[in-house]
Write an enzyme that holds these catalytic residues in place. Structure first.
Site, PDB file in Angstrom:
ATOM      1  N   ASN A  66       0.877  -1.170   0.000  1.00 48.04           N
ATOM      2  CA  ASN A  66       0.000   0.000   0.000  1.00 48.04           C
ATOM      3  C   ASN A  66       0.916   1.221   0.000  1.00 48.04           C
ATOM      4  OD1 ASN A  66      -1.763   2.082   0.482  1.00 48.04           O
ATOM      5  ND2 ASN A  66      -2.341   1.421   2.554  1.00 48.04           N
TER       6      ASN A  66
ATOM      7  N   LYS B  98       0.128   4.274  -0.274  1.00 51.19           N
ATOM      8  CA  LYS B  98      -0.493   5.487   0.304  1.00 51.19           C
ATOM      9  C   LYS B  98      -0.242   6.681  -0.627  1.00 51.19           C
ATOM     10  CE  LYS B  98      -0.068   3.280   4.748  1.00 51.19           C
ATOM     11  NZ  LYS B  98       0.051   3.394   6.190  1.00 51.19           N
TER      12      LYS B  98
ATOM     13  N   HIS C  42      -9.368   1.443   4.808  1.00 48.35           N
ATOM     14  CA  HIS C  42      -8.113   1.609   5.550  1.00 48.35           C
ATOM     15  C   HIS C  42      -8.357   2.570   6.723  1.00 48.35           C
ATOM     16  CE1 HIS C  42      -4.010   2.686   6.534  1.00 48.35           C
ATOM     17  NE2 HIS C  42      -3.633   1.605   5.910  1.00 48.35           N
TER      18      HIS C  42
ATOM     19  N   GLU D  88      -6.734   4.953   7.793  1.00 43.52           N
ATOM     20  CA  GLU D  88      -6.501   6.372   7.471  1.00 43.52           C
ATOM     21  C   GLU D  88      -7.727   6.967   6.796  1.00 43.52           C
ATOM     22  OE1 GLU D  88      -2.853   5.604   5.382  1.00 43.52           O
ATOM     23  OE2 GLU D  88      -1.928   5.048   7.289  1.00 43.52           O
TER      24      GLU D  88
ATOM     25  N   GLU E  81      -5.145  -4.623  10.631  1.00 50.89           N
ATOM     26  CA  GLU E  81      -4.095  -3.629  10.821  1.00 50.89           C
ATOM     27  C   GLU E  81      -4.341  -2.849  12.112  1.00 50.89           C
ATOM     28  OE1 GLU E  81      -2.264  -2.642   6.664  1.00 50.89           O
ATOM     29  OE2 GLU E  81      -3.757  -1.155   7.181  1.00 50.89           O
TER      30      GLU E  81
ATOM     31  N   GLY F  79       2.884   2.422  10.610  1.00 48.04           N
ATOM     32  CA  GLY F  79       3.869   3.485  10.415  1.00 48.04           C
ATOM     33  C   GLY F  79       4.629   3.870  11.675  1.00 48.04           C
TER      34      GLY F  79
ATOM     35  N   SER G  50       3.757  -2.142  10.182  1.00 50.32           N
ATOM     36  CA  SER G  50       5.218  -2.229  10.361  1.00 50.32           C
ATOM     37  C   SER G  50       5.817  -3.579   9.957  1.00 50.32           C
ATOM     38  CB  SER G  50       5.598  -1.859  11.806  1.00 50.32           C
ATOM     39  OG  SER G  50       5.181  -0.539  12.100  1.00 50.32           O
TER      40      SER G  50
END
Ligand code: 13P
Length: 248
Positions: free
Chosen positions: A9, A11, A94, A96, A166, A172, A212
């Site tokens: 991904n 992003k 996701h 985010e 996730e 991240g 990660s």
């Protein structure tokens, strides 16, 4: 036997030119038939990446889609558009997008159904915040996301959907979930799928871990019984992605 999947991904990273450079660097190193390797890239890069991965085993993925077919939705991308340029997978829900763009489980569900309508396989993300983990409501939260996100799926769709667990606190941050933590939740997801669609189907659905993942921790995570691969952010932007794909 579930086929392993490793999806990147990207992003909001890489210009189209940088995208081609990265794929050129990776493509010979990740030519695997036994694993589904997917690159989920920004919409602006899809066509360039589609051209670059031609005649390889790498599959093209998008990072988002709209749940309507077309119309007055400035800035959005429809499933028809994605399908025409060869997109096979799309990330939906996701964390985010759930937090910055206020995507609810109901919106996630509409997107999952729309992707299937156009023959695109959704990779639906679920995950808890650090606060929810500390409050010991992780499994509850994930079960709600799975149940609402997959509402109305046919058995065939439930078998083909990909779920990515996730944990938000691991995204991240370099703070990867332990193998046991990741396995526990992926197993809970499979139990939830069993309740919804039956064991035969739940045993076929792929569940990925994301947060990660890198070339050093991938093999142990992927060896866990309910983890069928990974959804990779930061490490998918560099050569290390090949190590993750080739993890034992
Ligand atoms: P990182 O691998 O950078 O933690 O990101 C995970 C992720 O959000 C993939 O969708």
């Amino acid at each position: 036997m579930r086929k392993r999947m490793v999806a990147g991904n990207w992003k909001m990273n890489k210009t189209p030119r940088e995208a081609v450079d990265l794929v050129m660097l990776l493509k010979d190193k990740i030519d695997r038939e036994d694993i589904d390797v997917v690159l989920c890239v920004p919409a602006i890069n899809l066509i360039a990446v589609a051209d670059t991965i031609m005649h390889t085993n790498i599959k093209l993925g998008a990072e988002n889609l709209h749940y309507e077919n077309c119309g007055a939705y400035t800035g959005e991308t429809s499933a028809t558009m994605l399908k025409e340029i060869g997109v096979s997978y799309v990330i939906v829900g996701h964390s985010e997008r759930r937090s910055y763009f206020k995507e609810s489980d109901e919106i996630v569900n509409k997107k999952v159904l729309k992707a299937f309508e156009y023959g695109i396989t959704p990779i639906m993300c679920v995950g808890e915040s650090l606060e929810e983990r500390e409050d010991a409501i992780t499994v509850e939260k994930i079960r709600i996301q799975v149940k609402k996100g997959l509402k109305g799926l046919t058995d065939k769709q439930a078998e083909n959907v990909v779920i990515a667990y996730e944990p938000i606190w691991a995204i991240g941050t370099g703070k990867v979930a332990t193998n046991e933590q990741a396995q526990e939740i992926c197993h809970a997801i499979r139990e939830c799928l069993t309740e919804m669609f039956g064991k035969d189907i739940a045993d076929k659905t792929r569940i990925l871990y994301g947060g990660s993942v890198n070339g050093k921790n991938a093999d142990e995570l992927f060896a866990m019984p309910d983890i069928d691969g990974g959804l990779v952010g930061g490490a998918s932007l560099k050569e290390d992605f090949a190590n993750i794909v080739n993890a034992e």
